[in-house]
Design a protein around this motif. Structure first.
Motif, mmCIF file in Angstrom:
data_model
loop_
_atom_site.group_PDB
_atom_site.id
_atom_site.type_symbol
_atom_site.label_atom_id
_atom_site.label_comp_id
_atom_site.label_asym_id
_atom_site.label_seq_id
_atom_site.Cartn_x
_atom_site.Cartn_y
_atom_site.Cartn_z
ATOM 1 N N SER A 25 65.280 25.382 36.866
ATOM 2 C CA SER A 25 64.713 24.637 36.171
ATOM 3 C C SER A 25 64.031 24.891 34.613
ATOM 4 C CB SER A 25 63.101 23.739 36.487
ATOM 5 O OG SER A 25 62.670 24.325 36.817
ATOM 6 N N VAL A 26 64.226 26.118 34.999
ATOM 7 C CA VAL A 26 64.116 26.852 33.335
ATOM 8 C C VAL A 26 64.551 27.625 32.781
ATOM 9 C CG1 VAL A 26 62.822 29.231 32.024
ATOM 10 C CG2 VAL A 26 61.641 27.745 34.105
ATOM 11 N N ARG A 27 65.977 27.533 33.462
ATOM 12 C CA ARG A 27 67.095 27.563 32.926
ATOM 13 C C ARG A 27 67.507 26.498 31.865
ATOM 14 N NH1 ARG A 27 71.733 30.940 35.725
ATOM 15 N NH2 ARG A 27 73.005 31.097 34.023
ATOM 16 N N VAL A 28 67.864 25.326 32.751
ATOM 17 C CA VAL A 28 68.330 24.015 32.205
ATOM 18 C C VAL A 28 67.148 23.806 31.335
ATOM 19 C CG1 VAL A 28 68.042 21.746 32.928
ATOM 20 C CG2 VAL A 28 68.533 22.933 34.844
ATOM 21 N N LEU A 29 65.603 23.681 30.739
ATOM 22 C CA LEU A 29 65.274 23.476 29.854
ATOM 23 C C LEU A 29 65.594 24.194 28.732
ATOM 24 C CD1 LEU A 29 61.747 22.882 31.655
ATOM 25 C CD2 LEU A 29 62.532 21.627 30.098
ATOM 26 N N VAL A 30 65.892 26.125 28.924
ATOM 27 C CA VAL A 30 66.202 26.621 27.891
ATOM 28 C C VAL A 30 67.828 26.195 27.356
ATOM 29 C CG1 VAL A 30 67.576 29.431 27.118
ATOM 30 C CG2 VAL A 30 65.099 28.552 28.053
ATOM 31 N N ALA A 31 68.731 25.630 28.325
ATOM 32 C CA ALA A 31 69.898 25.267 27.425
ATOM 33 C C ALA A 31 69.775 24.113 26.859
ATOM 34 C CB ALA A 31 70.803 25.389 28.905
ATOM 35 N N ALA A 32 69.262 23.034 27.534
ATOM 36 C CA ALA A 32 68.406 21.745 26.392
ATOM 37 C C ALA A 32 67.963 22.130 25.373
ATOM 38 C CB ALA A 32 67.805 21.254 27.313
ATOM 39 N N ARG A 33 67.120 23.355 25.004
ATOM 40 C CA ARG A 33 66.740 23.500 24.023
ATOM 41 C C ARG A 33 68.222 24.156 22.924
ATOM 42 N NH1 ARG A 33 61.997 27.036 24.180
ATOM 43 N NH2 ARG A 33 60.777 25.057 25.058
#
Length: 54
Positions: A25-33
Motif C-alpha cells: 500500500s505504501v508503494r501504491v501511494l508513492v506511485a499515485a503521488r
C-alpha cells in the motif's frame, strides 16, 4: 501444546500478511503521488503551449 503451536503459526502468518499489505500500500501511494505530479506537469505544459500564438 500442539494446539498452541497452530495458534501462534496462524497469528504469525496473519502478521506477515499484514506487513506485506502495508508495504504494497505504501508503494501504491508513492506511485499515485508520482502520477499526480506527472499529470500536473503535463497539464502545465499543455496550458503553456495553448497560450502561445501559432
Amino acid at each position: 501444546m500442539a494446539g498452541m503451536f497452530w495458534i501462534f503459526a496462524a497469528v504469525g502468518f496473519a502478521m506477515a500478511g499484514l506487513v506485506v499489505l502495508g508495504f504494497l500500500s505504501v508503494r501504491v501511494l508513492v506511485a499515485a503521488r508520482g502520477l499526480t505530479r506527472e499529470i500536473d506537469r503535463s497539464r502545465q505544459r499543455l496550458a503553456s503551449s495553448s497560450d502561445r500564438p501559432r
